[in-house]
Scaffold this active site. Structure first.
Site, PDB file in Angstrom:
ATOM      1  N   SER A  98       0.560  -0.958   0.064  1.00 19.38           N
ATOM      2  CA  SER A  98       0.112  -0.044   0.006  1.00 19.38           C
ATOM      3  C   SER A  98       0.763   1.124   0.104  1.00 19.38           C
ATOM      4  O   SER A  98       0.443   1.646  -0.051  1.00 19.38           O
ATOM      5  CB  SER A  98      -0.964   0.154   0.926  1.00 19.38           C
ATOM      6  OG  SER A  98      -0.413   0.052   2.395  1.00 19.38           O
ATOM      7  N   GLY A  99       2.022   1.175   0.541  1.00 23.55           N
ATOM      8  CA  GLY A  99       2.999   2.452   0.225  1.00 23.55           C
ATOM      9  C   GLY A  99       2.810   2.868   1.765  1.00 23.55           C
ATOM     10  O   GLY A  99       3.348   4.083   2.180  1.00 23.55           O
TER      11      GLY A  99
ATOM     12  N   GLU B 129       6.047   1.996   4.544  1.00 22.77           N
ATOM     13  CA  GLU B 129       6.960   2.269   4.145  1.00 22.77           C
ATOM     14  C   GLU B 129       7.345   3.917   4.496  1.00 22.77           C
ATOM     15  O   GLU B 129       7.990   4.827   4.906  1.00 22.77           O
ATOM     16  CB  GLU B 129       7.365   1.737   2.347  1.00 22.77           C
ATOM     17  CG  GLU B 129       6.961   0.869   2.021  1.00 22.77           C
ATOM     18  CD  GLU B 129       5.849  -0.258   2.448  1.00 22.77           C
ATOM     19  OE1 GLU B 129       5.767  -1.684   2.644  1.00 22.77           O
ATOM     20  OE2 GLU B 129       5.274   0.072   2.637  1.00 22.77           O
TER      21      GLU B 129
ATOM     22  N   HIS C  48       5.127  21.636  -2.254  1.00 23.82           N
ATOM     23  CA  HIS C  48       4.659  22.101  -1.640  1.00 23.82           C
ATOM     24  C   HIS C  48       5.149  22.215  -0.364  1.00 23.82           C
ATOM     25  O   HIS C  48       5.321  22.762   0.815  1.00 23.82           O
ATOM     26  CB  HIS C  48       2.358  22.111  -0.775  1.00 23.82           C
ATOM     27  CG  HIS C  48       1.743  22.665  -1.578  1.00 23.82           C
ATOM     28  ND1 HIS C  48       0.534  23.029  -2.524  1.00 23.82           N
ATOM     29  CD2 HIS C  48       2.570  23.402  -3.238  1.00 23.82           C
ATOM     30  CE1 HIS C  48       0.242  23.759  -3.505  1.00 23.82           C
ATOM     31  NE2 HIS C  48       1.437  24.090  -3.751  1.00 23.82           N
TER      32      HIS C  48
ATOM     33  N   ARG D 114       0.589  -2.612  -5.222  1.00 24.89           N
ATOM     34  CA  ARG D 114      -0.624  -3.169  -4.978  1.00 24.89           C
ATOM     35  C   ARG D 114      -1.882  -2.614  -6.140  1.00 24.89           C
ATOM     36  O   ARG D 114      -2.632  -3.161  -5.861  1.00 24.89           O
ATOM     37  CB  ARG D 114      -0.580  -4.587  -4.352  1.00 24.89           C
ATOM     38  CG  ARG D 114       0.329  -5.336  -3.564  1.00 24.89           C
ATOM     39  CD  ARG D 114      -0.248  -6.111  -2.845  1.00 24.89           C
ATOM     40  NE  ARG D 114       0.519  -7.276  -2.557  1.00 24.89           N
ATOM     41  CZ  ARG D 114       1.482  -7.403  -1.044  1.00 24.89           C
ATOM     42  NH1 ARG D 114       0.315  -7.049   0.022  1.00 24.89           N
ATOM     43  NH2 ARG D 114       2.305  -8.403  -0.999  1.00 24.89           N
TER      44      ARG D 114
ATOM     45  N   ARG E 263       5.106  31.014   2.212  1.00 29.87           N
ATOM     46  CA  ARG E 263       4.010  30.297   2.981  1.00 29.87           C
ATOM     47  C   ARG E 263       4.456  28.615   2.955  1.00 29.87           C
ATOM     48  O   ARG E 263       4.511  28.400   4.721  1.00 29.87           O
ATOM     49  CB  ARG E 263       2.903  29.840   2.840  1.00 29.87           C
ATOM     50  CG  ARG E 263       2.578  29.425   1.439  1.00 29.87           C
ATOM     51  CD  ARG E 263       1.427  29.430   0.885  1.00 29.87           C
ATOM     52  NE  ARG E 263       1.129  28.769   0.043  1.00 29.87           N
ATOM     53  CZ  ARG E 263       0.034  28.139  -0.828  1.00 29.87           C
ATOM     54  NH1 ARG E 263      -0.714  27.830   0.205  1.00 29.87           N
ATOM     55  NH2 ARG E 263      -0.326  27.911  -1.718  1.00 29.87           N
TER      56      ARG E 263
ATOM     57  N   ARG F  40       6.282  26.508   7.008  1.00 31.28           N
ATOM     58  CA  ARG F  40       5.209  25.851   7.167  1.00 31.28           C
ATOM     59  C   ARG F  40       6.394  23.885   7.738  1.00 31.28           C
ATOM     60  O   ARG F  40       6.543  23.428   8.766  1.00 31.28           O
ATOM     61  CB  ARG F  40       4.215  25.203   7.023  1.00 31.28           C
ATOM     62  CG  ARG F  40       2.906  25.722   6.760  1.00 31.28           C
ATOM     63  CD  ARG F  40       1.959  25.627   4.843  1.00 31.28           C
ATOM     64  NE  ARG F  40       1.208  26.080   4.890  1.00 31.28           N
ATOM     65  CZ  ARG F  40       0.698  26.774   4.379  1.00 31.28           C
ATOM     66  NH1 ARG F  40       0.293  26.440   3.087  1.00 31.28           N
ATOM     67  NH2 ARG F  40      -0.566  28.137   4.582  1.00 31.28           N
TER      68      ARG F  40
END
Length: 172
Positions: free
Chosen positions: A71-72, A75, A102, A113, A137, A141
């Site tokens: 799914s990532g 990781e 950003h 997968r 900006r 952040r």
């Protein structure tokens, strides 16, 4: 550009594909494993190494990283445990662009997968080709996150958050 790769068994096929694709595109690729399929391998072993290498080289060499799993998600979490890494989970070309523009992400995570090989290759290519916007900006952040990572101190609340909404409940 130097690109560090790490995955688990679910990302092995994409990682191996990316190795060839990125070298053919002129990148220097460092493979942090795995090197053989093992259904019981543990993604932190490989993704932490890839992320540490990016953290060591990002400021001086501009190196970036890609971590890959089923799914990532795991990781990305692993990579974000490394001080100096900003890893973003990418599932479209738009999220790949925004991760760089950003957030100045230096690692992306993709789910092997969840997308086609062609789509994931496009996400990685987009990420590598997109520069950070350097807008004030976004820099502000990112600075807040870096300060928190170093000191553990939360950023100050803005004045608007100090007044907050009025409690109108009648419970006494």
């Amino acid at each position: 550009m130097r690109v560090h790769l790490g995955s688990d068994h679910a990302g092995l096929e994409l990682k191996n594909h990316l190795m060839t694709h990125l070298v053919d595109a002129g990148h220097e690729v460092v493979d942090h494993g795995p090197f053989v399929y093992d259904a019981l391998d543990d993604y932190p072993v490989f993704c932490l190494r890839a992320a540490e290498a990016v953290a060591d080289e990002f400021d001086t060499q501009g190196s970036l990283g890609v971590v890959i799993g089923g799914s990532g998600n795991g990781e990305q979490i692993a990579a974000n445990k490394v001080k100096g890494v900003r890893a973003a989970l990418v599932w479209s070309q738009e999220t790949a662009v925004l991760a760089r523009e950003h957030n100045n992400a230096n690692v992306i995570s993709v789910g092997g997968r969840l997308h086609s090989l062609e789509d994931m290759t496009a996400f990685v290519d987009t990420f590598l080709a997109t520069p950070y916007s350097d807008e004030e900006r976004h820099t502000r952040r990112i600075g807040m996150l870096a300060d928190y990572e170093t000191t553990g101190d939360l950023p100050p609340l803005p004045a608007s958050a100090l007044t907050g909404p009025t409690d109108t409940s009648t419970d006494q």
